[in-house]
Design a protein around this motif. Structure first.
Motif: not given
Length: 115
Positions: A63-89
């Motif tokens: 997923v390198k180059g297609r995914a971004t993990i981020s955290r929002d400490n104030a909201k106590n959440t962690v997110n994952l954005e994925m682009n250029s998704l493939k069937p194998e995802d």
């Protein structure tokens, strides 16, 4: 005990994007390293991305180059954005601490990539 609730999954066409979100039942996101994991049908669960408490990130080669993990400490959440998704995802995506705490697995959120 901590509960993680994942959301944001769905069906998307190849090349599309999704933003997954994980909410924790206790304020631990800012303290510990957090990871996103996935399990495809018939396969073992695998690590997708890690964000440590210092903000450093690391990604699986698949997923390198297609995914971004981020955290929002104030909201106590962690997110994952994925682009250029493939069937194998296609998989159920989970969040958990890194390294995992076995009792903390949630239900996950299903991501299906197909045309």
């Amino acid at each position: 005990q901590v509960q993680f609730v994942e959301s944001g999954g769905g069906w998307v066409q190849p090349g599309g994007s999704l933003r997954l979100s994980c909410a924790a039942s206790r304020s631990i996101i800012s303290i510990f390293s957090m990871g996103w994991y996935r399990q495809a049908p018939g396969k073992q669960r695998e690590l997708v991305a890690v964000s440590n408490s210092d903000g450093l990130t690391n990604y699986a080669e698949s997923v390198k180059g297609r995914a971004t993990i981020s955290r929002d400490n104030a909201k106590n959440t962690v997110n994952l954005e994925m682009n250029s998704l493939k069937p194998e995802d296609t998989a159920i995506y989970y969040c958990n601490r890194f390294p995992v705490v076995r009792d903390y697995w949630g239900q996950g959120t299903q991501v299906t990539v197909s045309s």
